[in-house]
Design a protein around this motif. Structure first.
Motif, PDB file in Angstrom:
ATOM      1  N   LEU A 137       0.830  -1.218   0.000  1.00  0.00           N
ATOM      2  CA  LEU A 137       0.000   0.000   0.000  1.00  0.00           C
ATOM      3  C   LEU A 137       0.863   1.267   0.000  1.00  0.00           C
ATOM      4  CD1 LEU A 137      -3.009  -0.799   2.391  1.00  0.00           C
ATOM      5  CD2 LEU A 137      -2.873  -0.963  -0.098  1.00  0.00           C
ATOM      6  N   ILE A 138       2.012   1.207   0.651  1.00  0.00           N
ATOM      7  CA  ILE A 138       2.934   2.352   0.611  1.00  0.00           C
ATOM      8  C   ILE A 138       3.445   2.546  -0.822  1.00  0.00           C
ATOM      9  CG2 ILE A 138       5.148   3.265   1.418  1.00  0.00           C
ATOM     10  CD1 ILE A 138       4.600   1.791   4.113  1.00  0.00           C
ATOM     11  N   ASP A 139       3.838   1.445  -1.463  1.00  0.00           N
ATOM     12  CA  ASP A 139       4.277   1.513  -2.866  1.00  0.00           C
ATOM     13  C   ASP A 139       3.203   2.129  -3.752  1.00  0.00           C
ATOM     14  OD1 ASP A 139       6.751   0.445  -2.486  1.00  0.00           O
ATOM     15  OD2 ASP A 139       6.241  -1.582  -3.196  1.00  0.00           O
ATOM     16  N   VAL A 140       2.002   1.602  -3.630  1.00  0.00           N
ATOM     17  CA  VAL A 140       0.899   2.090  -4.477  1.00  0.00           C
ATOM     18  C   VAL A 140       0.668   3.580  -4.237  1.00  0.00           C
ATOM     19  CG1 VAL A 140      -1.589   1.931  -4.909  1.00  0.00           C
ATOM     20  CG2 VAL A 140      -0.233  -0.167  -4.661  1.00  0.00           C
ATOM     21  N   SER A 141       0.721   3.996  -2.966  1.00  0.00           N
ATOM     22  CA  SER A 141       0.470   5.404  -2.665  1.00  0.00           C
ATOM     23  C   SER A 141       1.564   6.291  -3.259  1.00  0.00           C
ATOM     24  CB  SER A 141       0.341   5.613  -1.156  1.00  0.00           C
ATOM     25  OG  SER A 141       1.604   5.506  -0.527  1.00  0.00           O
ATOM     26  N   GLU A 142       2.798   5.806  -3.259  1.00  0.00           N
ATOM     27  CA  GLU A 142       3.891   6.614  -3.814  1.00  0.00           C
ATOM     28  C   GLU A 142       3.794   6.730  -5.327  1.00  0.00           C
ATOM     29  OE1 GLU A 142       7.654   5.214  -2.451  1.00  0.00           O
ATOM     30  OE2 GLU A 142       7.272   5.845  -0.392  1.00  0.00           O
ATOM     31  N   LEU A 143       3.338   5.664  -5.953  1.00  0.00           N
ATOM     32  CA  LEU A 143       3.296   5.652  -7.416  1.00  0.00           C
ATOM     33  C   LEU A 143       2.037   6.297  -7.983  1.00  0.00           C
ATOM     34  CD1 LEU A 143       4.730   2.047  -7.832  1.00  0.00           C
ATOM     35  CD2 LEU A 143       5.834   4.171  -8.620  1.00  0.00           C
ATOM     36  N   THR A 144       0.956   6.323  -7.211  1.00  0.00           N
ATOM     37  CA  THR A 144      -0.314   6.826  -7.765  1.00  0.00           C
ATOM     38  C   THR A 144      -0.905   8.008  -7.003  1.00  0.00           C
ATOM     39  OG1 THR A 144      -1.684   5.409  -6.369  1.00  0.00           O
ATOM     40  CG2 THR A 144      -0.886   4.460  -8.447  1.00  0.00           C
ATOM     41  N   ASP A 145      -0.370   8.294  -5.824  1.00  0.00           N
ATOM     42  CA  ASP A 145      -0.925   9.353  -4.963  1.00  0.00           C
ATOM     43  C   ASP A 145      -2.305   9.019  -4.414  1.00  0.00           C
ATOM     44  OD1 ASP A 145       0.360  11.439  -3.839  1.00  0.00           O
ATOM     45  OD2 ASP A 145      -0.078  12.900  -5.411  1.00  0.00           O
ATOM     46  N   ILE A 146      -2.701   7.750  -4.531  1.00  0.00           N
ATOM     47  CA  ILE A 146      -3.971   7.288  -3.956  1.00  0.00           C
ATOM     48  C   ILE A 146      -3.672   6.551  -2.645  1.00  0.00           C
ATOM     49  CG2 ILE A 146      -5.874   5.629  -4.215  1.00  0.00           C
ATOM     50  CD1 ILE A 146      -6.462   7.769  -6.118  1.00  0.00           C
ATOM     51  N   GLY A 147      -4.390   6.887  -1.598  1.00  0.00           N
ATOM     52  CA  GLY A 147      -4.212   6.200  -0.310  1.00  0.00           C
ATOM     53  C   GLY A 147      -5.394   5.308  -0.009  1.00  0.00           C
ATOM     54  N   PHE A 148      -5.146   4.017   0.203  1.00  0.00           N
ATOM     55  CA  PHE A 148      -6.248   3.084   0.479  1.00  0.00           C
ATOM     56  C   PHE A 148      -6.548   2.947   1.967  1.00  0.00           C
ATOM     57  CE2 PHE A 148      -5.246   1.237  -3.831  1.00  0.00           C
ATOM     58  CZ  PHE A 148      -6.470   1.567  -4.392  1.00  0.00           C
ATOM     59  N   ALA A 149      -5.506   2.999   2.781  1.00  0.00           N
ATOM     60  CA  ALA A 149      -5.725   2.822   4.223  1.00  0.00           C
ATOM     61  C   ALA A 149      -4.556   3.406   5.001  1.00  0.00           C
ATOM     62  CB  ALA A 149      -5.872   1.345   4.565  1.00  0.00           C
ATOM     63  N   GLY A 150      -4.849   3.887   6.189  1.00  0.00           N
ATOM     64  CA  GLY A 150      -3.816   4.457   7.050  1.00  0.00           C
ATOM     65  C   GLY A 150      -3.335   3.475   8.099  1.00  0.00           C
ATOM     66  N   TYR A 151      -4.159   2.472   8.386  1.00  0.00           N
ATOM     67  CA  TYR A 151      -3.688   1.400   9.268  1.00  0.00           C
ATOM     68  C   TYR A 151      -4.417   0.106   8.996  1.00  0.00           C
ATOM     69  CZ  TYR A 151      -7.775   2.306  12.162  1.00  0.00           C
ATOM     70  OH  TYR A 151      -9.059   2.476  12.604  1.00  0.00           O
ATOM     71  N   ILE A 152      -3.723  -0.961   9.344  1.00  0.00           N
ATOM     72  CA  ILE A 152      -4.171  -2.315   9.024  1.00  0.00           C
ATOM     73  C   ILE A 152      -4.089  -3.132  10.298  1.00  0.00           C
ATOM     74  CG2 ILE A 152      -3.496  -4.400   7.754  1.00  0.00           C
ATOM     75  CD1 ILE A 152      -2.391  -2.616   5.588  1.00  0.00           C
ATOM     76  N   THR A 153      -5.023  -4.028  10.474  1.00  0.00           N
ATOM     77  CA  THR A 153      -5.014  -4.880  11.669  1.00  0.00           C
ATOM     78  C   THR A 153      -4.700  -6.315  11.292  1.00  0.00           C
ATOM     79  OG1 THR A 153      -6.774  -3.470  12.519  1.00  0.00           O
ATOM     80  CG2 THR A 153      -6.373  -5.532  13.697  1.00  0.00           C
ATOM     81  N   GLU A 154      -3.875  -6.961  12.079  1.00  0.00           N
ATOM     82  CA  GLU A 154      -3.566  -8.366  11.879  1.00  0.00           C
ATOM     83  C   GLU A 154      -4.758  -9.196  12.344  1.00  0.00           C
ATOM     84  OE1 GLU A 154       0.812 -10.190  11.905  1.00  0.00           O
ATOM     85  OE2 GLU A 154       0.159  -9.104  13.688  1.00  0.00           O
ATOM     86  N   LYS A 155      -5.111 -10.216  11.589  1.00  0.00           N
ATOM     87  CA  LYS A 155      -6.217 -11.074  12.014  1.00  0.00           C
ATOM     88  C   LYS A 155      -5.707 -12.201  12.906  1.00  0.00           C
ATOM     89  CE  LYS A 155      -8.331 -11.906   7.947  1.00  0.00           C
ATOM     90  NZ  LYS A 155      -9.449 -12.364   7.089  1.00  0.00           N
ATOM     91  N   ASP A 156      -6.604 -12.747  13.702  1.00  0.00           N
ATOM     92  CA  ASP A 156      -6.220 -13.826  14.614  1.00  0.00           C
ATOM     93  C   ASP A 156      -5.679 -15.034  13.852  1.00  0.00           C
ATOM     94  OD1 ASP A 156      -6.883 -12.387  16.784  1.00  0.00           O
ATOM     95  OD2 ASP A 156      -8.863 -13.281  17.066  1.00  0.00           O
ATOM     96  N   ASP A 157      -6.407 -15.421  12.804  1.00  0.00           N
ATOM     97  CA  ASP A 157      -5.992 -16.626  12.067  1.00  0.00           C
ATOM     98  C   ASP A 157      -4.825 -16.312  11.130  1.00  0.00           C
ATOM     99  OD1 ASP A 157      -7.814 -14.986  10.857  1.00  0.00           O
ATOM    100  OD2 ASP A 157      -9.084 -16.567  10.030  1.00  0.00           O
ATOM    101  N   LYS A 158      -5.121 -15.813   9.967  1.00  0.00           N
ATOM    102  CA  LYS A 158      -4.055 -15.342   9.071  1.00  0.00           C
ATOM    103  C   LYS A 158      -4.578 -14.193   8.223  1.00  0.00           C
ATOM    104  CE  LYS A 158      -3.250 -18.003   5.094  1.00  0.00           C
ATOM    105  NZ  LYS A 158      -4.240 -17.650   4.072  1.00  0.00           N
ATOM    106  N   GLY A 159      -3.636 -13.459   7.632  1.00  0.00           N
ATOM    107  CA  GLY A 159      -4.040 -12.331   6.826  1.00  0.00           C
ATOM    108  C   GLY A 159      -4.309 -11.100   7.686  1.00  0.00           C
ATOM    109  N   CYS A 160      -4.844 -10.087   7.023  1.00  0.00           N
ATOM    110  CA  CYS A 160      -5.069  -8.824   7.714  1.00  0.00           C
ATOM    111  C   CYS A 160      -6.307  -8.134   7.165  1.00  0.00           C
ATOM    112  CB  CYS A 160      -3.833  -7.942   7.598  1.00  0.00           C
ATOM    113  SG  CYS A 160      -3.346  -7.608   5.899  1.00  0.00           S
TER     114      CYS A 160
END
Lengths: 364, 364
Positions: free
Chosen positions: B308-331
C-alpha cells in the motif's frame, strides 16, 4: 412600573454588568480559534500534539510529573478520589460539607464509585488542621477546595495548609486539591501554583472559572496516578475523539488572563469595600482573598431583587443576575471579578452604589 | 527504498486518500462556527436555546418524545443500559461480543454500573432472532448495533429486526439501538430514521462518524427515560457548562451530509466491487449495506503495508492508514465512504487498483 420581569433579564440588559469577564457566547470560542491555524490536527482519543503538549505545559506549570485533560472537573475529581481509595483499600474520603462533590454532582461519587464522604468543618468556614486532627475514621483521601466557593471563597492561611499537608503525609492520607480556582488565590498567598501544588498529591484545576475558557479541566499528579485516570476517563465516557475546542480555548484564555489574577484580586477587595459601606450589607470574606466574595443582604430576596432592578434601570449598572434566599433570613449573591470590572465607568459605579445604599437605607 | 517509514505517514501524505470526509483538524470546527453569530448564547449545564432546540429537532427526526445531547456515546449508552436495568431490577444486558461496550470502553459499564453482559451471536455475524429466542437468562435490555461496525458494518434484514422488536416487547425486554451509524443504513433499509427507531425503546446516535462532526451524541426515548439520563449525565461528569462546540458542529454537518447518505452507500458498493476484483482480497460484506465495509487480504500485515505504501507513492492514492492483523491469518482494514470519494480522480483510482491487484498477484 418596572420594565423588566426578572432580575436576570434586567442584568442581561444593562450596559455595565459588574461580574465576570463577559457574555458566555459563541464569540468566546471564535476568538480563541482565531489564534490557531485550520490545519492543526485534532487530538484523537487523548493522543496527538494538541492535547499532549498542553498536558505537558500544565504539568510543568503545576509542578507535577504529568497532567490529563478532562471535559469536566466533576469527572476528574471523582476519578482522583476513586484512584486514591482503591490504592488505600478504603471507601472513605473527607471533604467540606459544601464541596462540589456533595452538592452539585447528584451523588455521582456515591452512585458510580460507592465512595463514602466524611464531612469536615462546619458550613461557615474552611477545613482546618483541627478538623483533620479530630478525624475519628480512617480515610483514603482528604479533598481541600481552595478557595471554598460556597462560603464566599474563604481560604485557610498558608501555614495551616502546610500543617494539614504534613499531617496527611504522616498519616498516609492522600491530599487532593480542588483547585477549580487555583490561579485566583495565588496573589493572596503570594505563592506560585507549583508551591501550592507541592503540598498536594493530586490537583484539579478548571478552565472556565477565573480563566474564562469554554469548559474543561486538568488533573495532575504522579504519572502512575494520571495513567490510571486515563482508564477511568475512558470508562466515564470522557475520552472524546476531540477535546480540542476546550483545549485551545483553555490555552488561549489562560495566556490572556493568568497575568491579570493579581488585578482581579485587588479589584475584588475594592468592590467588596464598596458593598460593605452600604446599609444592611456585608461581604464574606469581609476582605476578599481571591477574585470572589459573597454579598449578604438583610432583606427578603424579592425586595432586594426589586431594588437591584431599579438600580440597574436608573444607572445601567448590573450588580447581580440572581440571588439566593438564605436558610435563616436575608439573601446572598456571588461576585467574581473578571475583565468587566476594569472597564466599568467609575462615576456610574459610585452612583449605582450610592443609589443602592439609599434604597437599602429606606428598607433598613 | 521506500520514502515513508509507516503506512499512516504514507496515507497522510497522499493527494487522494479514499476514506472519510477529510482531515480531522481545527478547520472542521471553524467551518461549522462560521454559520453561527458570535452573540449566540452558550448552553448552560444542559439548558438554553442552543441545546434545547437541537435536542427537540433530534427527537423529532428520530420520532421519540425527547432527546438529550451527550459528549460521547460511551457515556450515553452506559446510562441507557443502567436506566433499563434499574427499572427491571436486573443487572443483565445482552449484546454482540464485539459491541463497543465490550471492547472499547475499558469495562466502564461493569466497573461503574456493575452491569453484566450476556454475549449474543458469534463474532462473524450480527445478532438474529434465533439468538434472542435461545436466551437462557432473563435480561433487562438488548442492545443492537446497526450496522455492526467491527464486522464490516453488517446488518440483519429489516424483517428480522421487526421480529426481534416484537419478541422483546412480548417478553418485557427493553430494546436499545446503538445507532452510532444510523443514518448510514437508512438507504439500504429504505426506511426513515423514525421508522427504524420505532422498533426501539431508546436510541443513541453519533455525530462524528458518517456525519463528520467534531464529537457528541444523542440519546433519545420517552421523556421519563431522558430525564433520568440527565441525572446520570451529571453524575458521569458529562453535564458540561458548554457543549455548544459539539452541538453547533453536529447541527452544521448533519444538514450538510444527511442528504448524501444514499450517495455514500452507492459509492461504498462501487468501491467494494473494485476491491473484490483484486487478487487475495475480499470485502465483508461482499456488497456493502451502508457506507462502510472491511477489506480482508490474505497476506501478512507487513507485506500489505509495503504494497500500500508503494501504491500510494506511485499513484498518490491512499487506500488505508492502518491495518489490523487477524487472529488466524491475513489482515484487514476498514473503509468508510465520505465526501472524499466523490472527488477522487477516477482514472487515478482505477490505476491504483490495477497496481494493487498486480502487486497482490505476484504475492498470491
Amino acid at each position: 412600573m418596572q420594565k423588566y420581569i426578572s432580575l436576570s433579564e434586567a442584568y442581561k440588559s444593562v450596559a455595565y454588568p459588574t461580574i465576570g469577564h463577559g457574555k458566555r457566547n459563541v464569540q468566546v470560542l471564535k476568538e480563541a480559534l482565531e489564534q490557531f491555524e485550520g490545519d492543526l490536527d485534532s487530538d484523537m482519543y487523548g493522543s496527538g500534539a494538541v492535547i499532549e503538549q498542553f498536558q505537558e505545559r500544565m504539568a510543568q506549570l503545576l509542578g507535577k510529573p504529568a497532567a490529563v485533560f478532562f471535559p469536566s472537573g466533576t469527572m476528574a475529581q471523582q476519578i482522583a478520589l476513586r484512584i486514591w481509595c482503591d490504592e488505600a483499600g478504603s471507601r472513605k474520603v473527607a471533604y467540606h460539607p459544601l464541596s462540589h462533590l456533595e452538592i452539585h454532582e447528584k451523588d455521582g461519587m456515591k452512585e458510580l464509585h460507592h465512595l463514602e464522604p466524611v464531612l469536615l468543618a462546619d458550613k461557615t468556614r474552611p477545613v482546618l488542621l483541627s478538623d483533620v486532627l479530630s478525624l475519628k475514621e480512617d480515610i483514603a483521601c482528604l479533598l481541600l477546595e481552595l478557595p471554598q466557593r460556597e462560603i464566599g471563597g474563604q481560604l485557610p492561611e498558608y501555614e495551616e495548609l502546610e500543617a494539614i499537608s504534613a499531617l496527611c503525609r504522616e498519616k498516609g492520607i492522600k491530599l487532593h486539591l480542588d483547585g477549580a480556582r487555583l490561579f485566583e488565590i495565588l496573589p493572596y498567598y503570594g505563592k506560585s501554583a507549583e508551591e501550592i501544588c507541592r503540598l498536594f498529591d493530586s490537583v484539579y484545576i478548571s478552565f472556565y472559572k477565573g480563566l474564562g475558557g469554554v469548559a474543561g479541566a486538568i488533573l495532575a499528579g504522579e504519572s502512575d496516578f494520571t495513567e490510571q485516570s486515563k482508564t477511568w476517563k475512558r470508562r466515564h465516557g470522557g475520552d472524546l475523539i476531540s477535546l480540542y475546542p476546550y483545549i485551545l480555548s483553555a490555552d488561549y484564555y489562560m495566556k490572556l488572563r493568568l497575568p491579570k489574577m493579581e488585578r482581579y484580586y485587588k479589584e475584588a477587595i475594592e468592590m467588596a469595600a464598596m458593598y460593605n459601606q452600604c446599609h444592611a450589607v456585608y461581604t464574606i470574606p469581609e476582605v476578599p482573598v481571591s477574585n470572589m466574595f459573597h454579598v449578604h443582604v438583610d432583606l427578603p430576596k424579592e425586595e432586594l431583587e426589586r431594588i437591584l432592578i431599579d438600580v440597574s434601570e436608573l444607572t445601567d449598572i448590573g450588580f447581580a443576575g440572581y440571588i439566593t434566599e438564605k436558610d435563616d433570613k436575608g439573601c446572598v449573591f456571588e461576585v467574581n471579578i473578571g475583565d468587566r470590572y476594569a472597564s466599568l465607568p467609575q462615576e456610574k459605579l459610585r452612583e449605582a452604589f450610592a443609589l443602592l445604599d439609599e434604597k437599602l437605607s429606606v428598607k433598613d
